[in-house]
Enzyme design. Structure first.
Site: not given
Length: 324
Positions: A62-64, A79
């Site tokens: 989950n890059d958030c 990011q």
């Protein structure tokens, strides 16, 4: 790691493990692919946090979920910005993924006759499982992470974001909790807390304000994208996990909830093409609950192919042939 062993099981081509692969695309740095597999696992083992869980870095799948960013600047990239040294925030999801990959390495090393490698990664996987039980279990489901303050993310003690989908799927896929009932507890919690008629949302409750310690995940409106939307990419992990428990009907039910062709009957709600997966379906907290977003932008199709063929239908390639 997982892509390599999947390729070998499909093709029987073990020679790829001897292929010279460069580091960072730099000529002259080539080493055999097998060494790269080892390094990928050791990278995690060399970067453990206070609970001996893997450090999350800028984010994991989950890059958030940006636990080291602490961004207060409008328009700043979550990011690429790191405001902390990254030595505290940990990911239970990565821990589960490590166990899954390490156990694949054990099987591969055994086939190759690399006994010492097999023993080493087996012990590493077992130790990580014990760490997950000790520091990654919240009573009825797997925690999501620890933030930079050492506080739990994805815990019943949290005000919002009490349970997340990702570790429930990956940890069970890795075999964690199968022997003591925790796997079933985790998936039952998914059914009770996260499953909706339009799919399984990423977490609940949705975040209703911006959390500096969590980052971009709390920037989206409730029910959209990573803030408690139905992220279709993660549903196949739960489908696979359910079949591992022997609950194929539940797995098939989850599949049909996001299958674009089966949702054509509610196209006035879904509002997406009936022949392609959406990245996200608006979650129960959203104003447009059930509406598809961002078609063609997802790993859902590939994961669903694996979940349907290898787990619901149950035809899997192995090193020695097809297992049915």
């Amino acid at each position: 790691m997982l892509a390599t062993v999947a390729y070998i099981k499909e093709t029987g081509d073990f020679s790829i493990l001897d292929a010279p692969v460069p580091f960072d695309n730099r000529d002259g740095t080539e080493t055999p692919l097998y060494e790269h597999l080892q390094r990928s696992l050791n990278y995690t083992l060399d970067r453990l946090g206070p609970h001996q869980l893997p450090l999350i870095g800028r984010a994991d799948w989950n890059d958030c979920l940006n636990l080291n960013t602490f961004s207060e600047e409008p328009g700043e990239s979550f990011q690429t910005t790191t405001s902390k040294d990254g030595k505290i925030a940990e990911s239970v999801f990565i821990a589960g993924l490590f166990v899954l990959a390490a156990r694949e390495m054990v099987a591969l090393a055994s086939v190759l006759g690399r006994t010492e490698d097999s023993k080493y990664y087996s012990a590493a996987a077992d130790k990580m499982v014990e760490t997950v039980y000790a520091s990654g279990w919240d009573g009825s489901w797997f925690l999501r992470a620890y933030d930079d303050f050492g506080d739990k993310v994805g815990s019943a003690k949290c005000e919002e974001g009490q349970i997340f989908i990702e570790p429930q799927g990956i940890c069970v896929m890795a075999g964690i909790g199968l022997e003591n009932g925790k796997a079933q507890q985790a998936l039952d919690s998914v059914s009770e807390r996260l499953a909706t008629r339009h799919g399984i949302v990423l977490h609940q409750p949705a975040y209703t304000r911006y959390y500096l310690n969590l980052g971009e995940i709390s920037r989206y409106p409730p029910g959209y994208k990573e803030n408690a939307g139905v992220f279709c990419h993660t549903t196949p992990w739960i489908m696979i996990a359910e079949t591992i428990l022997g609950r194929a009907k539940q797995a098939m039910d989850y599949y049909l909830r996001i299958n674009p062709s089966s949702r054509e009957a509610i196209s006035d709600i879904h509002r997406g093409e009936p022949y392609v997966y959406a990245q996200m379906i608006a979650g129960v907290d959203a104003q447009t609950f059930g509406e598809a977003k961002n078609s063609w932008l997802s790993g859902t199709a590939a994961w669903n192919y694996v979940a349907i063929t290898q787990w619901i239908l149950g035809i899997r390639p192995t090193y020695s042939g097809l297992e049915i």
